[in-house]
Scaffold this active site. Structure first.
Site, PDB file in Angstrom:
ATOM      1  N   HIS A   1       0.826  -1.216   0.000  1.00  0.00           N
ATOM      2  CA  HIS A   1       0.000   0.000   0.000  1.00  0.00           C
ATOM      3  C   HIS A   1       0.862   1.268   0.000  1.00  0.00           C
ATOM      4  O   HIS A   1       0.377   2.360  -0.320  1.00  0.00           O
ATOM      5  CB  HIS A   1      -0.915  -0.002   1.222  1.00  0.00           C
ATOM      6  CG  HIS A   1      -2.184   0.767   1.040  1.00  0.00           C
ATOM      7  ND1 HIS A   1      -2.378   1.662   0.003  1.00  0.00           N
ATOM      8  CD2 HIS A   1      -3.347   0.769   1.755  1.00  0.00           C
ATOM      9  CE1 HIS A   1      -3.586   2.182   0.097  1.00  0.00           C
ATOM     10  NE2 HIS A   1      -4.195   1.663   1.144  1.00  0.00           N
ATOM     11  N   ALA A   2       2.144   1.155   0.332  1.00  0.00           N
ATOM     12  CA  ALA A   2       3.020   2.327   0.318  1.00  0.00           C
ATOM     13  C   ALA A   2       3.191   2.892  -1.089  1.00  0.00           C
ATOM     14  O   ALA A   2       3.389   4.097  -1.254  1.00  0.00           O
ATOM     15  CB  ALA A   2       4.395   1.970   0.902  1.00  0.00           C
TER      16      ALA A   2
END
Length: 221
Positions: A195-196
Site C-alpha cells: 500500500h506504500a
C-alpha cells in the site's frame, strides 16, 4: 549478469515525491499489502495464441509484464544501499514447474514489448536451465516482480503473504485455470502490492489495462 538484465534506476527523493507522505505512513506506521482478484476474459487472446503457436504461460507473463512496466507504482524497490528507487524496467521472476519431479524452478527472462521476442527468450531460457531446480538460479537482478500460476484449479481469490520486514514493494501476480463460462473463457488473475506504493485505483487500472491488452493483442494480430 546478462546485459539485458542490468538494471537502471532513479533514486526517489521522498521530500519531493507527491506520494512521499503516503509512502512514509505505510512504511513507518502501518505496513500493509493489498490483494485483488479479478476475472479476465481470454477467449480472443487464446485464439490469437493458437493462430501464432504461442504457449499460454509465457504469453500471459508477457501481458502482465507489459502492463506493470507501463506504470511507476509497480516499479519501486530498494537498491543495495537501502535507498528507495524507481526502476526503469522490471523483469518477471517466474515459477516454471517440472511435472515429472513435482518441483519448480524460479527463472528470469528479460522482458520485451514484442510478444514474439519475449516468447522466444522464454523458451530458450527454459531449455537452457532445464536442469535447475527451486532457487538454483543465482544470477537474479534486483528489479524483478514475482509471477506464477496454478493451472490445476479455478480459484476465486488468492493471497500471498510475504513475511519479511514488511518493505517488499514489487508486485506479486498469480493466475489459475481458465474455464468456459457460457460464451466466455474466464481466467482469475490476482495482484498483491504494498500500500506504500499503490492504492485501490492503481490495482483497478492494472486489471482494466490488462483486459484491454488481451483484447487488442488478439484484434491487431
Amino acid at each position: 549478469m546478462n546485459d539485458n538484465l542490468i538494471p537502471t534506476h532513479t533514486v526517489v527523493d521522498l521530500d519531493a515525491w507527491d506520494r512521499g507522505p503516503v509512502f512514509r505512513h505505510f512504511i513507518d506506521d502501518l505496513r500493509c499489502v493489498m490483494s485483488l482478484t479479478v476475472d479476465m476474459e481470454v477467449s480472443r487472446f487464446l485464439g490469437r495464441l493458437r493462430s501464432g503457436s504461442f504457449s499460454f504461460y509465457p504469453a500471459m507473463i508477457w501481458a502482465v509484464s507489459k502492463v506493470l512496466n507501463a506504470h511507476a507504482e509497480f516499479r519501486y524497490g530498494w537498491d543495495k544501499r537501502g535507498r528507495l528507487v524507481l526502476w526503469d524496467r522490471i523483469e518477471p521472476y517466474y515459477a516454471h514447474f517440472h511435472p515429472d519431479r513435482e518441483t519448480f524452478v524460479k527463472l528470469v527472462t528479460p522482458f520485451d514489448t514484442d510478444l514474439e521476442t519475449f516468447h522466444r527468450r522464454f523458451l530458450e531460457d527454459r531449455r537452457r536451465y532445464a536442469a535447475l531446480d527451486h532457487f538454483d538460479l543465482t544470477d537474479v537482478p534486483p528489479n524483478t516482480f514475482d509471477v506464477s500460476c496454478l493451472p490445476w484449479v479455478r480459484y476465486r481469490s488468492f493471497d500471498m503473504h510475504i513475511f519479511d520486514s514488511g518493505t517488499y514493494l514489487a508486485p506479486v501476480v498469480t493466475w489459475g485455470k481458465y474455464e468456459r463460462e457460457g460464451a466466455r473463457t474466464v481466467l482469475s488473475v490476482s495482484l498483491n502490492i504494498h500500500h506504500a506504493v499503490a492504492d485501490g485505483f492503481h490495482l483497478s487500472r492494472f486489471f482494466l489495462e490488462l483486459q484491454e491488452l488481451l483484447d487488442t493483442t488478439a484484434e491487431h494480430s
